[in-house]
Design an enzyme around this catalytic site. Structure first.
Site, PDB file in Angstrom:
ATOM      1  N   CYS A  82       9.031  -1.747 -98.979  1.00 28.26           N
ATOM      2  CA  CYS A  82      10.056  -1.031 -99.748  1.00 28.26           C
ATOM      3  C   CYS A  82      11.480  -1.171 -99.213  1.00 28.26           C
ATOM      4  O   CYS A  82      12.359  -1.705 -99.886  1.00 28.26           O
ATOM      5  CB  CYS A  82       9.703   0.453 -99.821  1.00 28.26           C
ATOM      6  SG  CYS A  82       8.047   0.816-100.412  1.00 28.26           S
ATOM      7  N   HIS A  99      16.102   5.075 -99.398  1.00 29.21           N
ATOM      8  CA  HIS A  99      15.290   4.333 -98.431  1.00 29.21           C
ATOM      9  C   HIS A  99      16.078   3.371 -97.549  1.00 29.21           C
ATOM     10  O   HIS A  99      15.510   2.441 -96.971  1.00 29.21           O
ATOM     11  CB  HIS A  99      14.158   3.588 -99.135  1.00 29.21           C
ATOM     12  CG  HIS A  99      12.831   3.745 -98.440  1.00 29.21           C
ATOM     13  ND1 HIS A  99      11.802   2.830 -98.553  1.00 29.21           N
ATOM     14  CD2 HIS A  99      12.367   4.723 -97.621  1.00 29.21           C
ATOM     15  CE1 HIS A  99      10.767   3.235 -97.856  1.00 29.21           C
ATOM     16  NE2 HIS A  99      11.083   4.387 -97.274  1.00 29.21           N
TER      17      HIS A  99
END
Length: 497
Positions: free
Chosen positions: A69, A132
């Protein structure tokens, strides 16, 4: 016969012939190439995304920049490989890494993100969902070009006990407005959560506000419903043949349909470029109940086999993209950086290596641009694709230690000598596959064949040039520090007094 003169988009806008287009990037989390009807998923439960494809362009050969990710998202927003922008670790060779709660690193100020450049061109930028790229204050998205944020610095892991670890926060702009599992409920037993509906409404409201103000906008809709533990709202739970993961996909499909219809209703669809894709392949370790499908491709998330990095991808821009078109252009999430700048009439920064290319010639004119795709895992170039050929310089699925504990990134897909549980180097004689004849990477070409020899001469030159010009960034994902969490817990306890 007079030759047609192609006026650059930026010049056209300067002359007043059109307003600069809005840019909407829809980034899914752990969604696989085989999860959409348009890509062959047999239950055909994604009518809105399938219609998006029929009205736009389907990319069959589109890739994440990493099989995990955080690095893939950093690559999308910088246009640079994770090994250049620092989203990797050197703690262990070829080890994947991301930004859990106790990581110290994040996106550096020296990196130039897409929203920073769009803001200079007069755009208003919003991120909805998962950031993130670091959760410490200096990494906040509003310090890196975004004007608005609704979402979280991390995934919806948890729940935690608020003793050793706090539950993950949710922000509106600079303000923490709650935490997953406390203020934003996720029922792990049933899978019920209303987050996708909240993220949808945030998108619709932002689009409406910008249209009313006649302000060009960039919307980065980075939701995480298909990341384990998967969730869906009550209306969608139990509606898919595919179980809970399919419920999440159906709700995403419905939401994308509503976003596109909203653009049409407001009369701005022909002035809004929309691109749908995923950050990495489906997490087969969580399948079938909590993970998706990578179609015919080998393995999944965490690996540099096709299933880990080849993604579903759809471009939609009514009146500009020929409806129902299919592109075999090799594409990457990093190209969304350069393509978005091109749409606005901006050039990418010239003081650094940009890995993303401008896809507009492929999207608008059907051209094919010759370019390689590099498959990195941590600090190692594992493989490269040139044309239809893919050469593996290293193979590794996961360690025997993890595999013995039931952690399997390639369930039911063991290919002898390919899905290795030791890191196997093949730099002297790379494993070579023809992805047209063998998309599942099961039949490596014979080292002695003329085909192998000819193709590897070309690929070797591409790899050598790449390595000669590679200047790695300072690794940001090396250090986890529990003191970061101790500070977070102290602030949490102060809030509770």
């Amino acid at each position: 016969m007079a030759r047609a003169v192609l006026v650059p988009l930026w010049l056209c806008w300067a002359l007043g012939c059109a307003a600069p287009p809005n840019v909407v990037l829809l980034l899914m989390d752990d969604m696989g190439w085989g999860d959409l009807g348009a890509f062959g998923e047999p239950s055909k439960e994604t009518p809105n995304l399938d219609q998006m494809a029929s009205e736009g362009m389907l990319f069959l050969d589109f890739y994440a920049a990493n099989p995990l990710c955080s690095p893939s998202r950093a690559a999308l927003l910088t246009g640079r490989l994770p090994v250049r922008n620092g989203f990797y670790t050197t703690n262990a060779h070829a080890r994947n890494a991301y930004t859990p709660q106790d990581i110290v690193g994040g996106i550096q100020d020296s990196e130039i993100l897409l929203p920073e450049l769009l803001k200079k061109a007069g755009y208003t930028n919003k991120i909805i969902g998962k950031w993130h790229l670091g959760h410490r204050p200096q990494f906040h998205p509003l310090k890196h070009g975004f004007d608005e944020w609704f979402g979280s610095p991390n995934c919806h892991f948890g729940p935690y006990d608020n003793r050793a670890l706090p539950n993950i926060p949710v922000y509106r702009d600079w303000e923490m407005i709650g935490r997953y599992y406390e203020d934003f409920k996720i029922d792990l037993r049933t899978g019920e959560a209303n987050l996708t509906q909240i993220y949808l409404q945030e998108a619709l409201d932002f689009i409406s506000k910008q249209q009313a103000s006649q302000q060009p906008f960039f919307l980065y809709w980075a939701i995480d419903a298909t990341h384990a533990p998967v969730y869906a709202s009550k209306h969608f739970l139990g509606t898919s043949q595919r179980g809970r993961y399919g419920d999440a996909v159906r709700e995403i499909d419905d939401s994308v349909g509503k976003i596109l219809k909203h653009l049409q209703k407001l009369g701005i669809s022909e002035n809004t470029f929309v691109f749908f894709t995923s950050d990495n392949g489906a997490a087969l370790i969580s399948a079938p109940k909590q993970g998706g499908s990578n179609g015919p491709f080998l393995c999944g998330k965490q690996t540099t086999f096709e299933g880990g990095m080849r993604e579903p991808a759809i471009a939609w821009w009514p009146g500009h993209i020929p409806a129902g078109s299919v592109s075999r252009q090799l594409g990457s999430v990093m190209d969304l950086f350069t393509t978005s700048l091109s749409l606005v009439g901006l050039q990418p920064p010239s003081d650094r290596q940009i890995d993303g290319i401008d896809l507009l010639p492929a999207i608008l004119q059907g051209k094919l641009i010759d370019r390689p795709i590099f498959y990195y895992r941590g600090n190692e170039m594992m493989a490269v694709r040139v044309g239809l050929y893919k050469a593996h310089y290293w193979t590794w699925s996961n360690s025997w230690e993890d595999y013995s504990k039931g952690i399997d990134f390639c369930p039911g897909q063991n290919v002898s000598g390919v899905t290795t549980h030791l890191q196997e180097e093949h730099s002297t004689l790379p494993l070579l596959f023809h992805l047209g004849r063998d998309p599942g990477e099961k039949y490596p070409l014979s080292f002695a064949s003329d085909e192998y020899q000819g193709v590897m001469r070309r690929i070797s030159a591409v790899v050598q040039q790449h390595k000669d010009t590679m200047v790695p960034g300072v690794p940001q994902l090396n250090v986890c520090d529990k003191a970061v969490m101790e500070l977070e817990l102290a602030l949490l306890r102060r809030e509770m007094l």
